[in-house]
Design an enzyme around this catalytic site. Structure first.
Site, PDB file in Angstrom:
ATOM      1  N   HIS A  34       0.796  -1.231   0.000  1.00  0.00           N
ATOM      2  CA  HIS A  34       0.000   0.000   0.000  1.00  0.00           C
ATOM      3  C   HIS A  34       0.831   1.286   0.000  1.00  0.00           C
ATOM      4  O   HIS A  34       0.284   2.378  -0.041  1.00  0.00           O
ATOM      5  CB  HIS A  34      -0.931   0.028   1.208  1.00  0.00           C
ATOM      6  CG  HIS A  34      -0.204   0.242   2.500  1.00  0.00           C
ATOM      7  ND1 HIS A  34       0.486  -0.750   3.129  1.00  0.00           N
ATOM      8  CD2 HIS A  34      -0.028   1.348   3.253  1.00  0.00           C
ATOM      9  CE1 HIS A  34       1.045  -0.288   4.233  1.00  0.00           C
ATOM     10  NE2 HIS A  34       0.755   0.990   4.330  1.00  0.00           N
TER      11      HIS A  34
HETATM   12  C1  UD1 Z   1      -1.678   5.310   6.511  1.00  0.00           C
HETATM   13  C2  UD1 Z   1      -0.298   5.680   7.046  1.00  0.00           C
HETATM   14  C3  UD1 Z   1       0.685   4.562   6.741  1.00  0.00           C
HETATM   15  C4  UD1 Z   1       0.182   3.240   7.226  1.00  0.00           C
HETATM   16  C5  UD1 Z   1      -1.187   2.982   6.634  1.00  0.00           C
HETATM   17  C6  UD1 Z   1      -1.766   1.654   7.090  1.00  0.00           C
HETATM   18  C7  UD1 Z   1       0.176   8.099   6.981  1.00  0.00           C
HETATM   19  C8  UD1 Z   1       1.026   9.130   6.335  1.00  0.00           C
HETATM   20  N1  UD1 Z   1       0.216   6.887   6.402  1.00  0.00           N
HETATM   21  O1  UD1 Z   1      -1.582   5.272   5.100  1.00  0.00           O
HETATM   22  O2  UD1 Z   1       1.912   4.839   7.383  1.00  0.00           O
HETATM   23  O3  UD1 Z   1       1.073   2.216   6.856  1.00  0.00           O
HETATM   24  O4  UD1 Z   1      -2.045   4.058   7.046  1.00  0.00           O
HETATM   25  O5  UD1 Z   1      -2.989   1.402   6.543  1.00  0.00           O
HETATM   26  O6  UD1 Z   1      -0.467   8.388   7.959  1.00  0.00           O
HETATM   27  N2  UD1 Z   1      -9.330   4.767   3.182  1.00  0.00           N
HETATM   28  C9  UD1 Z   1     -10.497   4.066   3.267  1.00  0.00           C
HETATM   29  N3  UD1 Z   1     -10.943   3.699   4.503  1.00  0.00           N
HETATM   30  C10 UD1 Z   1     -10.289   4.015   5.640  1.00  0.00           C
HETATM   31  C11 UD1 Z   1      -9.094   4.762   5.541  1.00  0.00           C
HETATM   32  C12 UD1 Z   1      -8.620   5.120   4.303  1.00  0.00           C
HETATM   33  O7  UD1 Z   1     -11.123   3.752   2.278  1.00  0.00           O
HETATM   34  O8  UD1 Z   1     -10.752   3.642   6.739  1.00  0.00           O
HETATM   35  C13 UD1 Z   1      -8.801   5.139   1.850  1.00  0.00           C
HETATM   36  C14 UD1 Z   1      -9.137   6.546   1.447  1.00  0.00           C
HETATM   37  O9  UD1 Z   1      -9.413   6.568   0.099  1.00  0.00           O
HETATM   38  C15 UD1 Z   1      -7.837   7.302   1.707  1.00  0.00           C
HETATM   39  C16 UD1 Z   1      -6.789   6.237   1.436  1.00  0.00           C
HETATM   40  O10 UD1 Z   1      -7.385   5.015   1.875  1.00  0.00           O
HETATM   41  O11 UD1 Z   1      -7.689   8.419   0.910  1.00  0.00           O
HETATM   42  C17 UD1 Z   1      -5.507   6.458   2.159  1.00  0.00           C
HETATM   43  O12 UD1 Z   1      -5.719   6.623   3.570  1.00  0.00           O
HETATM   44  P1  UD1 Z   1      -4.706   7.511   4.444  1.00  0.00           P
HETATM   45  O13 UD1 Z   1      -5.105   7.489   5.871  1.00  0.00           O
HETATM   46  O14 UD1 Z   1      -4.503   8.841   3.813  1.00  0.00           O
HETATM   47  O15 UD1 Z   1      -3.300   6.801   4.288  1.00  0.00           O
HETATM   48  P2  UD1 Z   1      -2.901   5.265   4.203  1.00  0.00           P
HETATM   49  O16 UD1 Z   1      -2.439   4.983   2.828  1.00  0.00           O
HETATM   50  O17 UD1 Z   1      -3.939   4.397   4.773  1.00  0.00           O
END
Ligand code: UD1
Length: 382
Positions: free
Chosen positions: A218
């Protein structure tokens, strides 16, 4: 305003994203077992909010419901970080804690640490001092900055203290206590959902429990660039001909795969996609996998603790002990290197390792002891 008194230390404990939940679980348990010394309130920023990314972990790890949910949700890094800060500030004003405890390296970690530190409230960082030396990783920025403004820093491996010393962090603030993520792993090993059960529930899986691999991916550096993503998906598709792979897929990866038109490539592979799995399901699968292919930080540590070969699809790691002592090999995204490491693991059983020092299930207890002594010392000089 900082509260320094003889009463229990009031600590706001922060969680935001999936990898935070397994780190906070043992801390909440220890803190709540000593109410005369620590009053722990749990704040969830809402960075992760889905059933699969959040609720399943709270239930399975018996994490108490958050006292406060900031409900921030997704956004760009700036939006998410700023929104967490904006919503966290009044919480701090209202609770007037003696300390704010943050874990790991996600946006919620730096956002809450920054708010607390500007208000003169001590910041406690659990999993401090890890460095990939790669400033293109958002997590590296979060780690470096959080450590600079933390008052108490708890490290998971000996390198952590050396890294912090190099950056000018006072030695007396740093405590090597072991790994709270491994506390959770050891506490839940017996409760893990057997791999047989999970595999039987995964439609389309054409392997068996004696022969499968686990894949997670991811990181922005792997999934946001369509050229890199295609190279990885094609390489992994090729490997899956020798070993079927289970791929619990993060929402951001799923979106990028569809955007890049790679879902068809995967449809013709022996890679089986699932929704993100719960902690107990993933632990059960990881324990029985022939090998794990991943770009996660936490899985590098968990595979080392379990003795399962880990092939890390990154150019670097902030967790070098998993390579020096553990079962981890860093291969990056070069197909030839991935293939060579995969074949070696298949042919020889892969790298064997040793359990790193203090990864013994007692890190949270050590943190609580240091914290109580620290709070006592502060109360005396106040
Ligand atoms: C975040 C952390 C990363 C960690 C990862 C684990 C940061 C900078 N990154 O990255 O270090 O390894 O979490 O998962 O904080 N989304 C959903 N449902 C959710 C949450 C997110 O659909 O419950 C989707 C959304 O489209 C969102 C994308 O995932 O835009 C990314 O989520 P985000 O929290 O920005 O970062 P992660 O890639 O999850």
């Amino acid at each position: 305003m900082t509260t320094v008194s003889d009463g229990p230390l009031r600590v706001l404990c922060i969680v935001g994203a999936r990898p935070n939940f397994m780190k906070i679980a043992p801390l909440m348990r220890v803190f709540r077992s000593m109410p005369e010394r620590v009053t722990a309130m749990l704040v969830h920023t809402g960075q992760h909010y889905d059933e699969a990314m959040k609720d399943a972990f709270f239930r399975q790890l018996k994490i108490p419901e958050p006292d406060i949910d900031l409900g921030v949700g997704s956004g760009t890094h700036a939006q998410q970080t700023a929104e967490i800060m904006r919503r966290f500030e009044p919480v701090v004003d209202e609770a007037a804690p003696g300390a704010v405890l943050v874990v790991g390296d996600v946006n919620s970690t730096i956002a809450c640490a920054l708010v607390a530190s500007k208000k003169g409230i001590p910041v406690i960082h659990v999993e401090a001092g890890l460095r990939s030396w790669d400033r293109k990783m958002p997590e590296e920025i979060n780690r470096v900055l959080t450590d600079q403004i933390s008052d108490l820093l708890f490290t998971t491996e000996p390198d952590g203290a050396a890294n912090l010393q190099r950056e000018g962090v006072a030695t007396e603030r740093v405590h090597f206590v072991g790994n709270v993520m491994i506390d959770t792993l050891l506490a839940n090993r017996e409760r893990a959902v057997p791999a047989e059960t999970s595999l039987a529930a995964i439609a389309d899986f054409d392997g068996d429990v004696s022969s499968f691999g686990l894949l997670t991916m991811h990181r922005p550096s792997n999934v946001d660039d369509p050229v890199v993503l295609r190279r990885l998906v094609e390489t992994l598709t090729d490997l899956s001909q020798r070993l079927p792979l289970i791929f619990p897929i993060h929402p951001r990866t799923r979106a990028r795969i569809i955007d890049a038109g790679l879902d068809q490539v995967l449809a013709n592979s022996r890679i089986t996609l699932t929704e993100p799995l719960g902690y107990l399901e993933l632990l059960g699968l990881m324990s029985k996998a022939r090998l794990v292919l991943t770009d996660s930080g936490g899985l590098q540590e968990e595979t080392t603790a379990l003795g399962i070969p880990c092939i890390t699809l990154r150019e670097n790691t902030e967790r070098p002990i998993t390579v020096d002592r553990g079962t981890n090999t860093i291969v990056g995204t070069d197909p030839a290197k991935i293939r060579a490491c995969f074949d070696d693991a298949m042919d020889t059983g892969g790298k064997s390792g040793r359990i790193p020092e203090l990864w013994d299930g007692k890190a949270a207890q050590r943190i609580a002891e240091v914290l109580v002594t620290w709070a006592g010392d502060r109360a005396r000089v106040a």
